[in-house]
Design an enzyme around this catalytic site. Structure first.
Site, PDB file in Angstrom:
ATOM      1  N   LYS A  10       0.817  -1.218   0.000  1.00 15.69           N
ATOM      2  CA  LYS A  10       0.000   0.000   0.000  1.00 15.69           C
ATOM      3  C   LYS A  10       0.849   1.267   0.000  1.00 15.69           C
ATOM      4  CE  LYS A  10       0.531  -1.883   4.094  1.00 15.69           C
ATOM      5  NZ  LYS A  10       0.321  -3.209   4.661  1.00 15.69           N
ATOM      6  N   ILE A  33      -9.364  -9.659   3.626  1.00 16.37           N
ATOM      7  CA  ILE A  33     -10.770  -9.289   3.340  1.00 16.37           C
ATOM      8  C   ILE A  33     -10.901  -8.864   1.880  1.00 16.37           C
ATOM      9  CG2 ILE A  33     -12.689  -7.772   3.961  1.00 16.37           C
ATOM     10  CD1 ILE A  33     -11.206  -7.116   6.553  1.00 16.37           C
ATOM     11  N   GLY A  50       3.732 -11.122  13.453  1.00 16.20           N
ATOM     12  CA  GLY A  50       3.862 -10.821  12.012  1.00 16.20           C
ATOM     13  C   GLY A  50       2.833  -9.822  11.512  1.00 16.20           C
ATOM     14  N   ASP A  52       0.132   3.759   7.973  1.00 14.29           N
ATOM     15  CA  ASP A  52      -0.308   2.591   7.203  1.00 14.29           C
ATOM     16  C   ASP A  52      -1.809   2.727   6.870  1.00 14.29           C
ATOM     17  OD1 ASP A  52       0.107  -0.414   6.426  1.00 14.29           O
ATOM     18  OD2 ASP A  52      -1.602  -0.446   7.785  1.00 14.29           O
ATOM     19  N   LYS A  56      -3.789   3.193   3.223  1.00  9.57           N
ATOM     20  CA  LYS A  56      -4.896   2.312   2.829  1.00  9.57           C
ATOM     21  C   LYS A  56      -6.174   3.102   2.527  1.00  9.57           C
ATOM     22  CE  LYS A  56      -3.209  -1.663   5.489  1.00  9.57           C
ATOM     23  NZ  LYS A  56      -3.256  -2.290   6.815  1.00  9.57           N
ATOM     24  N   GLY A  65      -1.468 -10.733   8.763  1.00 10.61           N
ATOM     25  CA  GLY A  65      -1.054 -12.098   9.068  1.00 10.61           C
ATOM     26  C   GLY A  65      -0.756 -12.859   7.782  1.00 10.61           C
TER      27      GLY A  65
HETATM   28  N1  LIG Z   1       2.540  -8.860   7.336  1.00 11.81           N
HETATM   29  C1  LIG Z   1       1.257  -8.627   7.095  1.00 11.81           C
HETATM   30  O1  LIG Z   1       0.364  -9.065   7.830  1.00 11.81           O
HETATM   31  C2  LIG Z   1       0.869  -7.828   5.904  1.00 11.81           C
HETATM   32  C3  LIG Z   1       1.798  -7.289   5.055  1.00 11.81           C
HETATM   33  N2  LIG Z   1       1.402  -6.569   3.961  1.00 11.81           N
HETATM   34  C4  LIG Z   1       2.393  -6.042   3.022  1.00 11.81           C
HETATM   35  O2  LIG Z   1       3.051  -7.147   2.414  1.00 11.81           O
HETATM   36  C5  LIG Z   1       4.375  -6.782   2.078  1.00 11.81           C
HETATM   37  C6  LIG Z   1       5.338  -7.804   2.682  1.00 11.81           C
HETATM   38  O3  LIG Z   1       5.212  -7.758   4.078  1.00 11.81           O
HETATM   39  P1  LIG Z   1       5.832  -8.912   5.020  1.00 11.81           P
HETATM   40  O4  LIG Z   1       5.728 -10.226   4.358  1.00 11.81           O
HETATM   41  O5  LIG Z   1       5.202  -8.717   6.345  1.00 11.81           O
HETATM   42  O6  LIG Z   1       7.369  -8.459   5.072  1.00 11.81           O
HETATM   43  P2  LIG Z   1       8.618  -9.270   5.625  1.00 11.81           P
HETATM   44  O7  LIG Z   1       9.554  -8.262   6.166  1.00 11.81           O
HETATM   45  O8  LIG Z   1       8.180 -10.393   6.482  1.00 11.81           O
HETATM   46  O9  LIG Z   1       9.243  -9.929   4.291  1.00 11.81           O
HETATM   47  C7  LIG Z   1       9.902  -9.168   3.316  1.00 11.81           C
HETATM   48  C8  LIG Z   1      10.608 -10.114   2.343  1.00 11.81           C
HETATM   49  O10 LIG Z   1      11.173  -9.362   1.292  1.00 11.81           O
HETATM   50  C9  LIG Z   1      12.555  -9.599   1.192  1.00 11.81           C
HETATM   51  N3  LIG Z   1      13.192  -8.311   0.897  1.00 11.81           N
HETATM   52  C10 LIG Z   1      12.960  -7.117   1.491  1.00 11.81           C
HETATM   53  N4  LIG Z   1      13.715  -6.162   0.920  1.00 11.81           N
HETATM   54  C11 LIG Z   1      14.443  -6.776  -0.033  1.00 11.81           C
HETATM   55  C12 LIG Z   1      15.428  -6.327  -0.955  1.00 11.81           C
HETATM   56  N5  LIG Z   1      15.791  -5.036  -1.008  1.00 11.81           N
HETATM   57  N6  LIG Z   1      15.966  -7.221  -1.797  1.00 11.81           N
HETATM   58  C13 LIG Z   1      15.611  -8.527  -1.730  1.00 11.81           C
HETATM   59  N7  LIG Z   1      14.682  -9.010  -0.894  1.00 11.81           N
HETATM   60  C14 LIG Z   1      14.104  -8.139  -0.055  1.00 11.81           C
HETATM   61  C15 LIG Z   1      13.000 -10.163   2.523  1.00 11.81           C
HETATM   62  O11 LIG Z   1      14.111 -11.005   2.295  1.00 11.81           O
HETATM   63  P3  LIG Z   1      14.833 -11.815   3.489  1.00 11.81           P
HETATM   64  O12 LIG Z   1      13.783 -12.780   3.994  1.00 11.81           O
HETATM   65  O13 LIG Z   1      15.963 -12.511   2.839  1.00 11.81           O
HETATM   66  O14 LIG Z   1      15.208 -10.788   4.508  1.00 11.81           O
HETATM   67  C16 LIG Z   1      11.742 -10.918   2.957  1.00 11.81           C
HETATM   68  O15 LIG Z   1      11.748 -12.216   2.433  1.00 11.81           O
HETATM   69  C17 LIG Z   1       4.559  -5.349   2.590  1.00 11.81           C
HETATM   70  O16 LIG Z   1       4.311  -4.457   1.526  1.00 11.81           O
HETATM   71  C18 LIG Z   1       3.481  -5.214   3.667  1.00 11.81           C
HETATM   72  O17 LIG Z   1       3.056  -3.889   3.849  1.00 11.81           O
HETATM   73  C19 LIG Z   1       0.074  -6.366   3.657  1.00 11.81           C
HETATM   74  C20 LIG Z   1      -0.892  -6.890   4.463  1.00 11.81           C
HETATM   75  C21 LIG Z   1      -0.578  -7.636   5.665  1.00 11.81           C
HETATM   76  N1  LIG Z   2       0.871  -3.705   9.479  1.00 15.34           N
HETATM   77  C1  LIG Z   2      -0.375  -3.865   8.793  1.00 15.34           C
HETATM   78  C2  LIG Z   2      -0.321  -5.128   8.009  1.00 15.34           C
HETATM   79  C3  LIG Z   2      -1.355  -5.176   7.009  1.00 15.34           C
HETATM   80  O1  LIG Z   2      -1.518  -4.332   6.160  1.00 15.34           O
HETATM   81  C4  LIG Z   2      -1.494  -3.954   9.838  1.00 15.34           C
HETATM   82  O2  LIG Z   2      -1.174  -4.065  11.016  1.00 15.34           O
HETATM   83  O3  LIG Z   2      -2.650  -3.874   9.456  1.00 15.34           O
HETATM   84 NA    NA Z   3      -8.048  -7.114   1.008  1.00 15.42          NA
END
Ligand SMILES: NC(=O)C1=CN([C@@H]2O[C@H](COP(=O)(O)OP(=O)(O)OC[C@H]3O[C@@H](n4cnc5c(N)ncnc54)[C@H](OP(=O)(O)O)[C@@H]3O)[C@@H](O)[C@H]2O)C=CC1
Ligand SMILES: N[C@@H](CC=O)C(=O)O
Ligand code: NA
Length: 434
Positions: free
Chosen positions: A102, A133, A184, A198, A202, A306
């Protein structure tokens, strides 16, 4: 024919996505046709809660974004760069993009969608708002029939989790934040959650879809939850409210063309009456209440963050693209899936906002203080719905006031004058009431 996926990021959401793609049984048959071709990460040697062939992992994310064999790039690395550049690179190479980001979409949406429209590819973002959702797709499709008047949401799971535990357990803010991070839910930098940023990203996305125009982030008033104290949560409870971080986008329901009228766009902690549908949304759950004509009220509810829930939204977008790729031979922009907004929405100033307020005062314990508050508020057209004096602590009286609907500008002027009175020690909190 199978579809090749390039996954950028294998963290919380990336792992959830890979797990769904690797176990298609019992899900939509299209998922069996999706193949994880390559996965980009920062650190290949990291131990992860998933088994993938090690030769598909790489740190060269650009090679994935430009790989001619890949059909769909799934961006799950988060942050602004290199996420934005990788999405643009993938689009330039004719790939469809699915993202949960986002932060990038709310800032660079116009640039990204313009590039995508030129190339005839899709950029899908169901996971970016409300996690699992389904809300983006309904706003693009079924709700497009209605004239939307308001979108009010609890759209940050981390802050809702924190506020719920503070409310239920009287828990300490810092401890609860640490738990949300471990589960997470929180962003890599949790200030984005706690300071409302955030939710601001959104609501910009939701407002753009609901009101059919582009939104400038700087037009959205934003306050986070740092200033919400246990005392305010307890007072709110006594007054039959709960405190929630609400994201609000509203137009005047009397106007029939919301795309050209001024919108209210705001994110702030809000006292919500316990009888309101949003008051019962607790923990990491999100809910988005949409109101329009002729639909009336519709509420979307579910897990807002999550690994699994967010991944479910990511895979649903991949599936929608795969479905189009299976049925269309020419890349033409599907009018219900693409984004073609051109103009920016106008926003109303906060001073013009009409709302109720809650304010907590610490005052000297003198006779006539409540009368003085009433007089100053009255002289600015602010009428009071309730005034409660709860006792004296450290020789200071605590007075809590809830107003009727007032103009925010008038209320702020009255507060400024009240603050300078001798009898006022401090005004520890001022919150809006739904
Ligand atoms: N967590 C949640 O509940 C939610 C998250 N989101 C969105 O989803 C997206 C991902 O979030 P999330 O999974 O929590 O993030 P994490 O920090 O858990 O994971 C990020 C991943 O991206 C990789 N990464 C990050 N930067 C780089 C880079 N510069 N080069 C290569 N690899 C990179 C990391 O690699 P490595 O593992 O090797 O460090 C890791 O695997 C975000 O945009 C977040 O806002 C949206 C809704 C809910
Ligand atoms: N950090 C965000 C993850 C999903 O977008 C939240 O807490 O809602
Ligand atoms: Na959604």
């Amino acid at each position: 024919m199978g579809f090749k996926i390039g996954l950028l990021g294998l963290g919380t959401v990336g792992i959830g996505t890979a797990k769904i793609l690797l176990s298609p049984e019992g899900r939509h048959p299209l998922i069996q046709e999706l193949e994880i071709h390559r996965v980009g990460v920062r650190d290949i040697s990291k131990t992860r809660d998933i088994n993938l062939p090690s030769d598909i992992l790489t740190t060269d994310l650009e090679a994935i974004a430009t790989d001619p064999q890949i059909d769909i790039i799934v961006e799950l690395i988060g942050g602004l760069e290199p996420a934005r550049s990788l999405m643009l690179k993938a689009i330039a190479h004719g790939k469809h993009v699915v993202t949960a980001n986002k932060a990038v979409i709310s800032r660079y949406g116009p640039e990204i969608f313009e590039a995508a429209n030129e190339k005839g590819v899709y950029v899908m973002l169901e996971a970016a708002v409300g996690g699992g959702i389904p809300v983006i797709q309904p706003l693009k499709e079924s709700l497009g029939v209605s004239r939307i008047h308001s979108v009010i949401g609890i759209i940050n799971g981390t802050t809702n989790y924190i506020l719920t535990r503070m409310q239920k357990e009287g828990a300490d803010f810092a401890d609860v934040l640490a738990d949300a991070q471990n589960l997470g839910y929180a962003e890599a930098d949790p200030t984005a959650d706690v300071d409302g940023l955030d939710a601001k990203d959104k609501i910009a996305i939701l407002a753009s879809l609901a009101f059919g125009g582009l939104i400038k982030l700087e037009d959205i008033h934003c306050e986070g939850i740092r200033q919400v104290t246990a005392a305010d949560i307890a007072y709110a409870d006594r007054l039959d409210f709960v405190i929630k971080l609400l994201a609000i986008a509203k137009c005047d329901p009397n106007n029939t063309n919301p795309t050209t009228d001024e919108l209210q766009l705001r994110v702030h902690p809000t006292l919500v009456p316990k009888t309101h549908p949003l008051a019962s949304i607790n923990d990491v759950y999100n809910a988005i209440l949409v109101e329009g004509e002729p639909i009336g009220q519709v509420m979307f509810f579910g897990p807002g963050a999550g690994s699994g829930p967010t991944a479910s939204a990511v895979v649903s977008d991949i599936m929608s693209i795969a479905a189009i790729l299976k049925t269309e031979t020419e890349p033409i922009a599907h009018p219900l899936l693409s984004c073609t907004h051109q103009h920016y929405c106008e926003t109303a100033s906060m001073a013009e906002l009409v709302t109720r307020f809650y304010a907590r005062f610490l005052t000297k314990d003198h006779p006539g203080v409540i009368g003085k508050l009433g007089t100053f508020f009255g002289s600015h057209d602010v009428s009071l719905e309730s005034v409660v004096q709860t006792g004296v602590h450290d020789r200071l009286a605590e007075i809590v006031v809830v107003t009727h609907d007032v103009k925010e500008g008038n209320f702020r002027q009255a507060l400024e004058e009240i603050q300078s009175l001798d009898v006022i020690d401090s005004i520890p909190s001022v919150l809006r009431v739904l």
